[in-house]
Enzyme design. Structure first.
Site, PDB file in Angstrom:
ATOM      1  CG  ASP A   1      -0.053  -6.885  81.123  1.00 30.58           C
ATOM      2  OD1 ASP A   1      -0.412  -6.163  81.518  1.00 30.58           O
ATOM      3  OD2 ASP A   1       0.985  -7.248  80.508  1.00 30.58           O
TER       4      ASP A   1
ATOM      5  CG  ASP B   1      12.054 -11.020  79.905  1.00 24.77           C
ATOM      6  OD1 ASP B   1      11.064 -10.211  79.161  1.00 24.77           O
ATOM      7  OD2 ASP B   1      11.439 -11.598  80.978  1.00 24.77           O
TER       8      ASP B   1
ATOM      9  CG  HIS C   1       7.862  -9.309  79.153  1.00 26.34           C
ATOM     10  ND1 HIS C   1       8.506  -9.489  80.155  1.00 26.34           N
ATOM     11  CD2 HIS C   1       7.288  -8.115  78.815  1.00 26.34           C
ATOM     12  CE1 HIS C   1       8.461  -8.238  80.841  1.00 26.34           C
ATOM     13  NE2 HIS C   1       7.899  -7.401  80.186  1.00 26.34           N
TER      14      HIS C   1
ATOM     15  CD  GLU D   1       8.106 -12.568  81.776  1.00 21.74           C
ATOM     16  OE1 GLU D   1       8.974 -12.277  80.852  1.00 21.74           O
ATOM     17  OE2 GLU D   1       8.223 -11.967  83.016  1.00 21.74           O
TER      18      GLU D   1
HETATM   19  C1  F6R Z   1       2.634  -3.828  80.544  1.00 17.29           C
HETATM   20  C2  F6R Z   1       3.043  -4.659  79.874  1.00 17.29           C
HETATM   21  C3  F6R Z   1       4.639  -5.184  79.715  1.00 17.29           C
HETATM   22  C4  F6R Z   1       5.542  -3.932  79.521  1.00 17.29           C
HETATM   23  C5  F6R Z   1       7.062  -4.274  79.560  1.00 17.29           C
HETATM   24  C6  F6R Z   1       7.659  -2.907  79.425  1.00 17.29           C
HETATM   25  O1  F6R Z   1       1.251  -3.928  80.466  1.00 17.29           O
HETATM   26  O2  F6R Z   1       2.403  -5.560  79.156  1.00 17.29           O
HETATM   27  O3  F6R Z   1       5.004  -5.974  78.564  1.00 17.29           O
HETATM   28  O4  F6R Z   1       4.977  -3.167  78.366  1.00 17.29           O
HETATM   29  O5  F6R Z   1       7.255  -4.893  80.612  1.00 17.29           O
HETATM   30  O6  F6R Z   1       7.543  -2.133  80.444  1.00 17.29           O
HETATM   31  P1  F6R Z   1       8.131  -0.878  80.445  1.00 17.29           P
HETATM   32  O7  F6R Z   1       7.294   0.059  79.512  1.00 17.29           O
HETATM   33  O8  F6R Z   1       7.879  -0.265  81.845  1.00 17.29           O
HETATM   34  O9  F6R Z   1       9.560  -0.723  80.367  1.00 17.29           O
END
Ligand code: F6R
Length: 261
Positions: free
Chosen positions: A67, A136, A138, A143
């Site tokens: 992403d 959440d 995702h 989301e």
């Molecule tokens: C980032 C991504 C997100 C993160 C998620 C957890 O490329 O795809 O899904 O993996 O927001 O973020 P952290 O690891 O920072 O808690």
């Protein structure tokens, strides 16, 4: 799904790096799916150390990130393209251009998303996808409410995700972009092996829903219950809400070491 509960991020990094090393031995030109954020950092540290030691090489491998924020300029330190270069790509021996990401500055966003899907397809598809999970539920930036069959597209970030990520933007939630381009759940489901990492107490509810909740767009990660080869690596804190925690621990303990994840 296979569930592996380990003591800490360092152990998780070792187990995931073993799987990536085995893949690269079997298939040196493997295609890796790369996540940003905190969760995979220990994996990238371990891979960089093994590459330095000559134990592993990415020279023939390729990578696709999950992403990208929309609108962050090329020199912004939190642009995911910049972050992944810093935390991983520049520390190992990928050839230049071997790792691609969605173009968050594209003027024609639908065309950029379609081009990204085509690039993944043309590479032969992702062999091993590293994932984190949002509080959440995702994965990538799919989301709650995301179509379970979605492809790469623009998404609006939830307030919760923007608050969670404010720590990377000087604590300022308003500085976190409102939109991103993200691989869809359908895109991620085509990866041949998915390794999802979750650490810390704040991931415990998401981990419980992912593994033990009903498959639902409200907890997008639950789509992985339909994946034929998904491995979930948790630390004790992230595992603390799991109903079947003893069973997961016992199953992994009884697994022969040579089998890997
Ligand atoms: C980032 C991504 C997100 C993160 C998620 C957890 O490329 O795809 O899904 O993996 O927001 O973020 P952290 O690891 O920072 O808690």
């Amino acid at each position: 799904m296979e569930v592996v509960i380990l003591a800490d991020a360092k152990e998780i990094g070792g187990v995931a790096a073993d799987a990536i090393g085995a893949l690269l031995t079997r298939k040196p030109a493997a295609v890796l799916g790369l996540a940003t954020g905190s969760s995979p950092l220990a994996i990238y540290d371990e891979l960089a150390a093994r590459c330095d030691a000559g134990l592993i090489s990415f020279r023939q491998a390729r990578g696709f990130t999950l992403d990208e924020y929309v609108g962050l300029t090329a020199d912004h330190p939190q642009r995911y393209r910049t972050v992944i270069d810093e935390v991983f790509v520049s520390r190992v021996d990928f050839v230049p251009g071997a790792v691609e990401g969605p173009d968050g500055l594209a003027s024609d966003i639908p065309a950029a998303c379609a081009a990204y899907e085509n690039a993944i397809r043309a590479s032969g598809g992702v062999d091993l996808q590293i994932l984190g999970i949002g509080t959440d539920g995702h994965i990538a930036f799919n989301e709650p409410g995301s179509s379970l069959a979605s492809r790469t597209r623009i998404k609006t970030l939830t307030r919760q995700t923007r608050m969670d990520n404010a720590r990377f933007f000087g604590g300022e939630v308003e500085s976190v972009p409102t939109h991103c381009l993200t691989q869809g759940l359908g895109t991620i489901m085509e990866a041949r092996h998915v390794i999802l990492v979750a650490t810390g107490r704040n991931k415990a509810e998401a981990a419980h829903q992912l593994l033990e909740g009903a498959v639902s767009a409200l907890w997008p990660a639950t789509i992985l219950q339909h994946h034929p080869h998904a491995t979930v690596l948790l630390d004790d804190a992230a595992a603390r809400r799991l109903q079947l925690v003893d069973y997961y621990r016992e199953t992994y303990r009884a697994k022969p070491e040579w089998q890997g994840i």
